[in-house]
Design an enzyme around this catalytic site. Structure first.
Site, mmCIF file in Angstrom:
data_model
loop_
_atom_site.group_PDB
_atom_site.id
_atom_site.type_symbol
_atom_site.label_atom_id
_atom_site.label_comp_id
_atom_site.label_asym_id
_atom_site.label_seq_id
_atom_site.Cartn_x
_atom_site.Cartn_y
_atom_site.Cartn_z
ATOM 1 N N ARG A 1 72.141 -19.419 123.663
ATOM 2 C CA ARG A 1 71.470 -19.877 124.895
ATOM 3 C C ARG A 1 72.199 -19.449 126.160
ATOM 4 O O ARG A 1 72.067 -20.059 127.219
ATOM 5 C CB ARG A 1 71.266 -21.385 124.888
ATOM 6 C CG ARG A 1 70.369 -21.826 123.755
ATOM 7 C CD ARG A 1 69.887 -23.247 123.910
ATOM 8 N NE ARG A 1 69.046 -23.573 122.776
ATOM 9 C CZ ARG A 1 69.522 -23.895 121.585
ATOM 10 N NH1 ARG A 1 70.819 -23.975 121.385
ATOM 11 N NH2 ARG A 1 68.692 -24.154 120.602
ATOM 12 N N LYS B 1 68.608 -8.879 136.716
ATOM 13 C CA LYS B 1 67.404 -8.742 135.883
ATOM 14 C C LYS B 1 67.839 -8.100 134.579
ATOM 15 O O LYS B 1 68.444 -7.023 134.586
ATOM 16 C CB LYS B 1 66.390 -7.836 136.560
ATOM 17 C CG LYS B 1 65.423 -8.533 137.473
ATOM 18 C CD LYS B 1 64.262 -7.556 137.696
ATOM 19 C CE LYS B 1 63.357 -7.969 138.784
ATOM 20 N NZ LYS B 1 62.306 -6.966 138.994
ATOM 21 N N GLU C 1 66.986 6.907 143.477
ATOM 22 C CA GLU C 1 67.119 5.479 143.815
ATOM 23 C C GLU C 1 68.030 5.290 145.031
ATOM 24 O O GLU C 1 67.881 4.325 145.774
ATOM 25 C CB GLU C 1 67.646 4.682 142.609
ATOM 26 C CG GLU C 1 66.694 4.633 141.416
ATOM 27 C CD GLU C 1 65.463 3.723 141.619
ATOM 28 O OE1 GLU C 1 65.365 3.023 142.642
ATOM 29 O OE2 GLU C 1 64.575 3.748 140.737
ATOM 30 N N LYS D 1 70.782 -3.223 147.694
ATOM 31 C CA LYS D 1 70.232 -4.049 146.615
ATOM 32 C C LYS D 1 70.764 -5.472 146.716
ATOM 33 O O LYS D 1 70.011 -6.447 146.559
ATOM 34 C CB LYS D 1 70.569 -3.433 145.245
ATOM 35 C CG LYS D 1 70.038 -4.281 144.107
ATOM 36 C CD LYS D 1 69.376 -3.529 143.004
ATOM 37 C CE LYS D 1 68.668 -4.485 142.052
ATOM 38 N NZ LYS D 1 68.424 -3.953 140.749
ATOM 39 N N GLU E 1 62.626 -12.760 142.653
ATOM 40 C CA GLU E 1 61.463 -11.934 142.954
ATOM 41 C C GLU E 1 60.215 -12.751 143.276
ATOM 42 O O GLU E 1 59.135 -12.510 142.743
ATOM 43 C CB GLU E 1 61.167 -10.966 141.798
ATOM 44 C CG GLU E 1 60.353 -9.775 142.256
ATOM 45 C CD GLU E 1 60.218 -8.685 141.203
ATOM 46 O OE1 GLU E 1 60.491 -8.930 140.032
ATOM 47 O OE2 GLU E 1 59.849 -7.571 141.583
ATOM 48 N N ARG F 1 62.084 -9.375 147.211
ATOM 49 C CA ARG F 1 62.678 -8.478 146.212
ATOM 50 C C ARG F 1 61.717 -7.349 145.827
ATOM 51 O O ARG F 1 62.136 -6.283 145.377
ATOM 52 C CB ARG F 1 63.130 -9.270 144.977
ATOM 53 C CG ARG F 1 63.950 -8.435 144.007
ATOM 54 C CD ARG F 1 64.688 -9.265 142.961
ATOM 55 N NE ARG F 1 65.391 -8.378 142.035
ATOM 56 C CZ ARG F 1 66.411 -8.728 141.266
ATOM 57 N NH1 ARG F 1 66.883 -9.942 141.302
ATOM 58 N NH2 ARG F 1 66.966 -7.852 140.462
ATOM 59 N N ASN G 1 60.631 -2.166 144.821
ATOM 60 C CA ASN G 1 59.642 -1.393 144.059
ATOM 61 C C ASN G 1 59.050 -0.247 144.865
ATOM 62 O O ASN G 1 58.067 0.363 144.433
ATOM 63 C CB ASN G 1 58.503 -2.303 143.590
ATOM 64 C CG ASN G 1 58.953 -3.198 142.463
ATOM 65 O OD1 ASN G 1 59.895 -2.864 141.739
ATOM 66 N ND2 ASN G 1 58.325 -4.348 142.333
ATOM 67 N N HIS H 1 57.567 2.766 143.255
ATOM 68 C CA HIS H 1 57.484 2.457 141.829
ATOM 69 C C HIS H 1 56.061 2.162 141.349
ATOM 70 O O HIS H 1 55.785 2.307 140.163
ATOM 71 C CB HIS H 1 58.392 1.272 141.479
ATOM 72 C CG HIS H 1 59.858 1.632 141.460
ATOM 73 N ND1 HIS H 1 60.514 2.153 142.556
ATOM 74 C CD2 HIS H 1 60.798 1.562 140.479
ATOM 75 C CE1 HIS H 1 61.783 2.366 142.249
ATOM 76 N NE2 HIS H 1 61.983 2.031 140.995
ATOM 77 N N HIS I 1 55.672 4.233 138.207
ATOM 78 C CA HIS I 1 55.522 3.740 136.827
ATOM 79 C C HIS I 1 54.340 4.407 136.131
ATOM 80 O O HIS I 1 54.418 4.754 134.952
ATOM 81 C CB HIS I 1 55.327 2.221 136.831
ATOM 82 C CG HIS I 1 56.607 1.472 137.070
ATOM 83 N ND1 HIS I 1 56.671 0.314 137.813
ATOM 84 C CD2 HIS I 1 57.876 1.726 136.682
ATOM 85 C CE1 HIS I 1 57.916 -0.110 137.868
ATOM 86 N NE2 HIS I 1 58.673 0.738 137.190
ATOM 87 N N HIS J 1 62.769 8.227 134.985
ATOM 88 C CA HIS J 1 62.313 7.196 135.923
ATOM 89 C C HIS J 1 62.499 7.656 137.379
ATOM 90 O O HIS J 1 61.566 7.600 138.181
ATOM 91 C CB HIS J 1 63.108 5.915 135.640
ATOM 92 C CG HIS J 1 62.794 4.783 136.543
ATOM 93 N ND1 HIS J 1 61.600 4.114 136.490
ATOM 94 C CD2 HIS J 1 63.509 4.205 137.537
ATOM 95 C CE1 HIS J 1 61.588 3.163 137.407
ATOM 96 N NE2 HIS J 1 62.739 3.197 138.063
#
Ligand SMILES: NC(=O)c1ccc[n+]([C@@H]2O[C@H](COP(=O)([O-])OP(=O)(O)OC[C@H]3O[C@@H](n4cnc5c(N)ncnc54)[C@H](O)[C@@H]3O)[C@@H](O)[C@H]2O)c1
Length: 357
Positions: free
Chosen positions: A119, A141, A183, A223, A233, A237, A241, A244, A248, A260
């Site tokens: 956990r 993330k 990026e 960032k 997010e 946040r 993207n 993106h 994507h 990517h």
């Protein structure tokens, strides 16, 4: 990264193995054991890994190494289950820590395993790709892919420390470096006009060891600023993207042949052209960014590479219930704006705004 009691340091530089181990040791307190999860390819090709493990063994208890499948093949639930099984068999307990070493796939795997094993246990990250250094390793993330899509299973779990030893980049192929630079350009565009201008003025020499640490640190700072404002997010946040939404779709349509960062390069050019067409983006920024990305050896030919079929793959965000797409615009370098646009309108306008080659 200032997040109250979950704050942590992000170290960027070219470090000796012992310096990396020292920074990890300082941040990890007194763990009962250390599981180093490393991308198997990094373990095979990087001369940095063995000295790092030796330096960790000299400082911390019960340091053992588990090799993860290379790259994206580590980012699935079965691979995380294997990791958790190994951790349990080796007797790692709640006071144990994970140190993830590799690109964004390995750091996402390591972070997610740390989030769910017993956990939740502590972890630290040593990114070994430029993309992981500037993006994936920072922000908390973590997650894996499932058949329904990339990154659909995961957790927010912040590391205790990130040590980006840019010495690892020596074995990284030039194409992966360029993908990471996409990026960096994104970070400059959405949050740091000076970073954008610096990369623009020195794109030829940007890979030099003298310049790279400052460029990476500046991108990481962008960032950190965004994540500090909106860790989970719920709003701002989403500016991360930028490029993106279409990126994507392009990446998936290529069957992940495109990296990517390469797909994001095309996505950024298209987003800037759309911004200009809608009067949101200052005129000329699309062409300026396109020239910069081309100089960095990234694909920019939106006219031929962004087809109606690809644009059709844009979906509303699976994680938000809405028939609109939250699209990120860059009005000028260093600034970002979020607009909710109906999906159909967005698709039509993206195609219409594609710059001619
Ligand atoms: N968590 C986040 O916030 C976040 C943000 C951005 C991207 N990501 C994730 O990151 C992943 C992409 O990261 P990536 O571009 O680093 O890809 P990656 O981890 O797949 O690494 C790319 C390739 O480089 C190899 N490699 C890694 N380090 C190397 C080194 N030092 N020398 C030689 N080869 C090396 C890997 O084995 C792999 O083949 C995606 O899964 C993406 O979803 C996560």
């Amino acid at each position: 990264m200032p997040l109250g009691e979950r704050s942590y340091d992000v170290h960027v530089g070219t470090f000796a193995s012992d310096e990396v181990a020292e920074r990890l040791d300082e941040a990890l307190g007194e763990p009962s054991g250390v599981a180093v999860l490393v991308d198997e390819h990094v373990a095979a090709v990087s001369p940095r890994l063995s000295p790092l493990c030796a330096a960790l063994q000299a400082r911390l208890p019960r340091v053992q190494v588990l090799r993860l499948p290379r790259g994206e093949s580590a980012k699935n639930l079965a691979a995380v289950e294997r990791t958790c099984q190994w951790l349990a068999e080796q007797g790692y307990d709640r006071r144990s820590v994970i140190v993830g070493v590799g690109g964004g796939a390995a750091t996402d795997h390591a972070g997610f395993a740390a989030a769910v094993y017993l956990r939740g246990i502590d972890f630290a990250l040593c990114p070994t790709t430029l993309l992981a250094a500037v993006d994936a390793s920072v922000g908390g993330k973590t997650g894996v892919d499932i058949a329904a899509g990339k990154n659909l299973v995961g957790a927010f779990h912040q590391p205790r420390v990130v040590v980006a030893d840019l010495g690892f980049l020596a074995t990284l192929p030039a194409r992966e470096i360029a993908a990471g630079l996409a990026e960096v350009v994104k970070a400059g565009l959405i949050g740091d006009a000076e970073l954008f201008a610096n990369v623009e003025s020195s794109a030829q020499a940007v890979l030099g060891p003298a310049e790279l640490p400052a460029v990476v640190a500046a991108a990481v700072r962008v960032k950190i600023e965004v994540v500090t404002e909106d860790e989970r997010e719920s709003g701002r946040r989403a500016v991360l993207n930028f490029g993106h939404t279409l990126g994507h779709a392009i990446e998936a349509a290529s069957g992940y042949e495109l990296l990517h960062g390469e797909a994001v390069s095309l996505g950024m050019v298209a987003a800037l052209a759309l911004g200009e067409a809608r009067g949101v983006t200052e005129p000329g920024l699309a062409a300026r960014t396109r020239a910069l990305l081309a100089k960095l050896c990234l694909p920019v030919d939106v006219q031929t590479r962004v087809s109606p079929e690809i644009v059709d793959r844009i979906e509303v965000d699976k994680k938000r219930r809405s028939d609109k797409v939250r699209f990120v615009f860059v009005p000028r370098p260093g600034a970002a704006a979020l607009h909710d646009i109906p999906l159909l309108e967005l698709k039509q306008q993206l195609l219409a705004a594609r710059p001619a080659t």
